[in-house]
Design an enzyme around this catalytic site. Sequence first.
Site, PDB file in Angstrom:
ATOM      1  N   PHE A 140      51.845 -89.947  23.267  1.00  0.00           N
ATOM      2  CA  PHE A 140      52.236 -89.610  24.456  1.00  0.00           C
ATOM      3  C   PHE A 140      50.900 -89.695  25.645  1.00  0.00           C
ATOM      4  CE2 PHE A 140      52.916 -86.909  28.279  1.00  0.00           C
ATOM      5  CZ  PHE A 140      54.014 -87.422  28.740  1.00  0.00           C
ATOM      6  N   ASP A 225      42.389 -89.744  24.616  1.00  0.00           N
ATOM      7  CA  ASP A 225      43.164 -88.886  25.547  1.00  0.00           C
ATOM      8  C   ASP A 225      43.135 -87.696  25.412  1.00  0.00           C
ATOM      9  OD1 ASP A 225      44.950 -87.609  27.127  1.00  0.00           O
ATOM     10  OD2 ASP A 225      46.415 -89.300  26.514  1.00  0.00           O
ATOM     11  N   LYS A 254      44.893 -82.217  33.458  1.00  0.00           N
ATOM     12  CA  LYS A 254      45.522 -81.001  33.020  1.00  0.00           C
ATOM     13  C   LYS A 254      44.667 -79.546  33.297  1.00  0.00           C
ATOM     14  CE  LYS A 254      49.379 -82.222  30.606  1.00  0.00           C
ATOM     15  NZ  LYS A 254      49.853 -83.139  29.591  1.00  0.00           N
TER      16      LYS A 254
HETATM   17  C1  LIG Z   1      50.329 -84.529  30.017  1.00  0.00           C
HETATM   18  C2  LIG Z   1      49.700 -85.472  29.362  1.00  0.00           C
HETATM   19  C3  LIG Z   1      49.431 -86.836  29.865  1.00  0.00           C
HETATM   20  C4  LIG Z   1      49.912 -87.207  31.256  1.00  0.00           C
HETATM   21  O1  LIG Z   1      49.433 -86.227  32.408  1.00  0.00           O
HETATM   22  P1  LIG Z   1      50.392 -86.135  33.671  1.00  0.00           P
HETATM   23  O2  LIG Z   1      49.359 -85.046  34.568  1.00  0.00           O
HETATM   24  O3  LIG Z   1      51.667 -85.341  33.264  1.00  0.00           O
HETATM   25  O4  LIG Z   1      50.343 -87.438  34.302  1.00  0.00           O
HETATM   26  C5  LIG Z   1      48.896 -87.828  29.354  1.00  0.00           C
HETATM   27  N1  LIG Z   1      48.333 -87.772  28.104  1.00  0.00           N
HETATM   28  C6  LIG Z   1      48.356 -86.561  27.233  1.00  0.00           C
HETATM   29  C7  LIG Z   1      47.966 -86.225  26.089  1.00  0.00           C
HETATM   30  C8  LIG Z   1      48.917 -85.585  27.831  1.00  0.00           C
HETATM   31  O5  LIG Z   1      49.340 -84.295  27.362  1.00  0.00           O
END
Ligand SMILES: *Cc1c(COP(=O)(O)O)cnc(C)c1O
Length: 398
Positions: A140, A225, A254
Amino acid sequence: MNSHDHIRLAETHSARNYLPLPVVLARGDGVWVEDVEGKRYLDMLASYSALNQGHRHPKILAAMQEQMGRLCLTSRAFHHDMFGPFCKTVTEACGMEQVLLMNTGAEAVETAIKLARRWGYTKKGVPRDRAEIIVCDGNFHGRTTTIVGFSPEKLYNDGFGPFTPGFKMIPYNDVLALERAVTPDTVAFLVEPIQGEAGIRVPAEGFLKAAREVCTRNNVLLMTDEIQTGLGRTGRLFCYEYDGIKPDVLIVGKALGGGCFPVSGALASKELMSVFTPGNHGSTFGGNPLACAVGKAAVEVIIEEKLPENSYKMGEYLRSEIAKMNSPHVAAIRGKGLFVGVDIRPESGPARGFCEKLMALGVLAKETHGTVIRFAPPLIITKSDLDWALERIAQVLK
Ligand SMILES: *Cc1c(COP(=O)(O)O)cnc(C)c1O
């Protein structure tokens, strides 16, 4: 208006792209939130780890308020006096030379993808438009059309094609598959150190270290990520530290916004970042004064308050206490630090039902992937607040 009225209003006027638990929040403070009827809940989702510092952390609020009294937006057409200081703080904390600031996580992932491709063409010598990026099954990385295009999840991409080419999927936690997938056109391997949305999937120990070796040997960028796993969530500042490695590109978001404001970025060496030249990437709001003031305070709070350490200790405690419950409904407990997934047995019904019962008892948690309850409270949580939650979790899991 009561909760019912608010939910009806939302359902009338908003797209139905979410299915929230039926609670309408009106206040937040630390690990606690309150709904419009005045009922208190312990927030064990923490906005998918965007609230690692808790709701309305006083230092972050003060920085934001001070900044709002001076300057909120300049665009990147001009310099401003919070930009340099924040870039210095975030790069030093992350152990990376440079940062490119964006707003949302997905934008930071897109930035990393652009960086890898341009690096491939300008430095590695990949023929034009042939660059490949390897991603993992279960990934994700956000919701843009390019990103959902390489998602394995039908729910995220069904009906949104055609998609951007140039991505190749391998099983998660499979270094041999990575080795086999690499070609001379491979520019990067994009990976989550723990897959959050896939149900808190923790790879085998040493997976990232082995992936690092494959990437180094093949001149492929390792891009982690850490939008959800980073900034203390897993008991280290970054989850990759468990493997004693460093990525080439680090993606954060985040909690970088301290639970107040969207702030994200891609971090890398000066050399890698040099593939970007004036005009070929940008964002109107990226790195704005308010974002920089908030982001700087957000990073400082994580370090000054030793939140990774607290996450490690409290996470161990949370997992061991849930294990001690010997619940007939629990198939597995996974995670690192305060990033905990409780896998519910299929015969016990969907995890959503458990989350609804927890909500009635005052604990807010959200299911992921149908069968997993995710417990990821703000990292400032104390043992006594965690005990309060554990009493309720025990009632629901018994
Ligand atoms: C939440 C998340 C994203 C996307 O972040 P947004 O601020 O919602 O665009 C990407 N990668 C990971 C692992 C995430 O948990």
